[in-house]
Write an enzyme that holds these catalytic residues in place. Structure first.
Site, PDB file in Angstrom:
ATOM      1  N   HIS A   1       0.832  -1.205   0.000  1.00 50.52           N
ATOM      2  CA  HIS A   1       0.000   0.000   0.000  1.00 50.52           C
ATOM      3  C   HIS A   1       0.865   1.252   0.000  1.00 50.52           C
ATOM      4  O   HIS A   1       0.542   2.244  -0.661  1.00 50.52           O
ATOM      5  CB  HIS A   1      -0.917   0.009   1.220  1.00 50.52           C
TER       6      HIS A   1
ATOM      7  N   ARG B   1     -10.940  -4.844 -12.432  1.00 53.71           N
ATOM      8  CA  ARG B   1     -10.999  -5.945 -11.470  1.00 53.71           C
ATOM      9  C   ARG B   1     -12.445  -6.120 -11.004  1.00 53.71           C
ATOM     10  O   ARG B   1     -13.039  -5.180 -10.476  1.00 53.71           O
ATOM     11  CB  ARG B   1     -10.096  -5.658 -10.265  1.00 53.71           C
TER      12      ARG B   1
ATOM     13  N   ARG C   1     -11.363  -8.113 -16.363  1.00 52.15           N
ATOM     14  CA  ARG C   1     -10.773  -9.378 -15.921  1.00 52.15           C
ATOM     15  C   ARG C   1     -11.835 -10.171 -15.166  1.00 52.15           C
ATOM     16  O   ARG C   1     -12.476  -9.654 -14.252  1.00 52.15           O
ATOM     17  CB  ARG C   1      -9.582  -9.112 -14.997  1.00 52.15           C
TER      18      ARG C   1
ATOM     19  N   GLU D   1       0.735 -13.986 -16.070  1.00 52.58           N
ATOM     20  CA  GLU D   1       1.268 -13.914 -14.709  1.00 52.58           C
ATOM     21  C   GLU D   1       2.156 -15.106 -14.401  1.00 52.58           C
ATOM     22  O   GLU D   1       2.865 -15.109 -13.399  1.00 52.58           O
ATOM     23  CB  GLU D   1       0.113 -13.894 -13.697  1.00 52.58           C
TER      24      GLU D   1
ATOM     25  N   ASN E   1       3.281  -7.744 -11.408  1.00 54.92           N
ATOM     26  CA  ASN E   1       3.437  -8.065  -9.990  1.00 54.92           C
ATOM     27  C   ASN E   1       3.528  -9.572  -9.776  1.00 54.92           C
ATOM     28  O   ASN E   1       4.460 -10.084  -9.144  1.00 54.92           O
ATOM     29  CB  ASN E   1       2.268  -7.501  -9.181  1.00 54.92           C
ATOM     30  N   ASP E   2       2.530 -10.310 -10.285  1.00 54.93           N
ATOM     31  CA  ASP E   2       2.546 -11.761 -10.118  1.00 54.93           C
ATOM     32  C   ASP E   2       3.606 -12.423 -10.989  1.00 54.93           C
ATOM     33  O   ASP E   2       4.206 -13.419 -10.590  1.00 54.93           O
ATOM     34  CB  ASP E   2       1.168 -12.354 -10.431  1.00 54.93           C
TER      35      ASP E   2
ATOM     36  N   ARG F   1       5.785 -11.534  -2.881  1.00 56.19           N
ATOM     37  CA  ARG F   1       5.875 -10.089  -3.109  1.00 56.19           C
ATOM     38  C   ARG F   1       5.567  -9.267  -1.866  1.00 56.19           C
ATOM     39  O   ARG F   1       5.737  -8.049  -1.872  1.00 56.19           O
ATOM     40  CB  ARG F   1       4.956  -9.685  -4.258  1.00 56.19           C
TER      41      ARG F   1
ATOM     42  N   CYS G   1      -0.376  -4.256 -17.424  1.00 56.38           N
ATOM     43  CA  CYS G   1      -1.315  -3.655 -16.474  1.00 56.38           C
ATOM     44  C   CYS G   1      -0.835  -3.794 -15.034  1.00 56.38           C
ATOM     45  O   CYS G   1      -1.592  -3.539 -14.099  1.00 56.38           O
ATOM     46  CB  CYS G   1      -2.703  -4.272 -16.622  1.00 56.38           C
TER      47      CYS G   1
END
EC number: 2.7.3.9
Length: 545
Positions: A185, A281, A317, A406, A429-430, A440, A477
């Site tokens: 965050h 999302r 998604r 991913e 990220n993934d 992560r 993304c």
């Protein structure tokens, strides 16, 4: 000066006095034993309500990501299961209310930790709520960011989401933390506010005599000083050349899109000038419900998000849930390693009717809103899985179907993958997490999840080349797309679109407009040749300068 290094997660440079964020309160003791159980237990509910109301009040004064974070934390404070368990511990074990809240919260945190994945990321939120309720019960100030009397650099072990959500960017020069990672965050909100930030700085808290700092969010470094230094605020420009149409200076088209997860995000995306949505999302529609929402409920919820983008492209998604993001109506059982378990599209192989109902709702919402809707599936590992999804999407009346990349296996099968779908979108990220076998959320492994890692860039380059050869779009993304420097490298690797937090849209679009495609390619070549993430970033910057 003492020079320390971490992971730069929000670019820019700043300098000024240090302000330390208060550490959590001392652990409440379990004695003396409570005699009036009912009276002590009755204190917990009102304390939790007071905390929640305070967070909701703060949420009313902000918008976008900050509002969502504060409202989510407030909802967690109001969760009756936490208060009920704490009250039960008071009555069963004669615990004082603060101690009962501590133990109840630890049970919840341990459960989330064991689940892994997305829910493991919420442990920090549980501790934040715990500390706020305990402080209310004790009648003391909660830990967190103190009132700032001058522009300052914030130093902390880590920052709770609610601490970062409504920070004043005019008073916060930069953020530095000993823990955290590129997808925390702290990182996400620092980028959205335009505040330089460096996380995972080992040894940061040991520098107790430092009173000021110079922070470089691009290089991931900071210099601590025992003497005051001149304040230098970060430059917050960078969006001057954004016209609302993404392209390089020589006219190479690159769509600049926004990531959204609720109607408020859609409003912020439109305000930023985003050309559309690269990642919608849909999990918001399924959270906090005991049963699967019916098609009509889903359709109305999706349409509300899609309506601001009538006539514009939106990639939706499908549900990204499973063992690491459990939902009550999707019981996948316990798994020894949920992050590698039944999640994303894998759920649909056993429960295809859930996917089919969602696709029906998305198709209906597309007609209702007038948005140009495509769909993509998460957690795809083979071209065969991609083909299975695309067939179901087209049968539901959605003409354009793609997948998230991913999993390294599907990146390595890019040519076969692109024969089956209309586009792919890379979730950096993934993809980083699975490429480096590095959680992560672990600050100790944050450097491995740095999106500048050359191995990760090479996988992205493989996909980019395959997309060019197949004449099919390859988007990005993940959080990496929000970095104006890295965004240009991604374009040089073949990315045809970049999707990001709405506040980053003008600066990324403007950076592209000021750079030719060939210079983006040169920067990508320089980054790929570097031995590590730090030198990849520096090499790309040098190539563009």
């Amino acid at each position: 000066m003492l020079r320390l290094s971490g992971v730069g997660v929000s670019g820019g440079q700043a300098a000024g006095p240090l302000v330390r964020v208060a550490e959590p309160l001392p652990e409440p003791i379990a004695t003396p034993a409570v005699e009036n159980h009912d009276a002590e237990a009755a204190r917990i509910g009102p304390a939790a309500e007071t905390v929640a109301n305070g967070l909701f009040t703060r949420a009313a004064g902000v918008e976008g990501d900050a509002k969502a974070v504060l409202e989510t934390t407030a909802a967690m404070a109001m969760d009756p299961s936490l208060s009920s368990r704490a009250e039960q511990l008071v009555r069963q074990n004669s615990l004082p209310a603060p101690r009962a809240v501590l133990e109840a919260a630890e049970e919840f945190a341990e459960s989330l930790r064991a689940t892994g994945g997305y829910l493991a990321e919420r442990v920090r939120d549980v501790y934040d709520v715990r500390d706020r309720i305990i402080a209310e019960l004790l009648g003391v100030q909660p830990p967190g960011v103190p009132p700032l009397t001058e522009p300052s650099v914030l130093l902390a072990r880590d920052l709770a989401p609610a601490d970062t959500a409504d920070l004043d960017p005019e008073m916060v020069l930069a953020l530095v933390t000993e823990e955290g990672g590129p997808t925390s965050h702290t990182a996400i909100l620092a980028r959205s506010l335009g505040i330089p930030a460096v996380v995972a700085v080992r040894g940061l808290l040991a520098a107790t005599s430092a009173v000021a700092a110079e922070v470089d969010g691009d290089a991931g470094t900071l210099e601590l000083s025992e003497e005051r230094i001149a304040v230098r605020a970060p430059e917050r420009g960078g969006g001057e050349n954004w016209t609302g149409t993404g392209s390089t200076s020589d006219g190479h088209r690159v769509k600049v899109l926004a990531n959204v997860g609720a109607a408020t995000d859609a409003t912020a995306a439109v305000a930023s000038g985003a050309e559309g949505v690269g990642l919608f999302r849909t999990e918001f529609c399924y959270l906090a419900v005991a049963d699967e929402p019916d098609v009509a409920t889903q359709r109305a919820a999706y349409a509300e998000v899609l309506e601001p983008f009538a006539g514009k492209p939106v990639i939706v998604r499908t549900l990204d849930a499973g063992a690491d993001k459990p939902l009550g109506f999707l019981d996948t059982g316990s798994e020894p390693n949920p992050a590698l378990g039944v999640r994303g599209l894998r759920i649909a192989f056993d429960r295809p009717e859930v996917l089919d109902r969602q696709l029906e709702a998305i198709a209906g919402a597309a007609r209702d809103s007038g948005a140009e809707v495509s769909v993509m599936a998460p957690m795809v590992a083979t071209a065969e899985e991609a083909a299975w999804f695309a067939e179901r999407a087209r049968a539901a009346g959605i003409a354009r179907a793609g997948v998230m990349v991913e999993v390294p296996a599907v990146a390595l099968a890019a040519e076969e993958l692109l024969r089956e779908v209309d586009f792919v979108s890379i979730g950096t990220n993934d993809l980083a997490q699975y490429t480096f076998a590095a959680d992560r959320q672990l600050g100790a492994l944050a450097a491995l999840n740095d999106p500048w890692q050359p191995a990760l860039l090479r996988l992205i380059g493989t996909l980019g080349k395959a997309g060019v050869a197949a004449d099919k779009p390859v988007g990005v993304c993940g959080e990496a797309a929000a970095d104006p420097l890295l965004g240009r490298v991604l374009v040089g690797l073949g990315a045809s679109s970049l999707s990001m937090v709405a506040t980053a849209v003008p600066s990324v679009g403007s950076a592209l407009a000021g750079t030719s495609l060939r210079n983006c390619e040169r920067a990508a070549e320089a980054a790929l040749a570097a031995p590590d993430a730090g030198r990849a970033r520096a090499a790309a910057r040098d190539a563009l300068e």
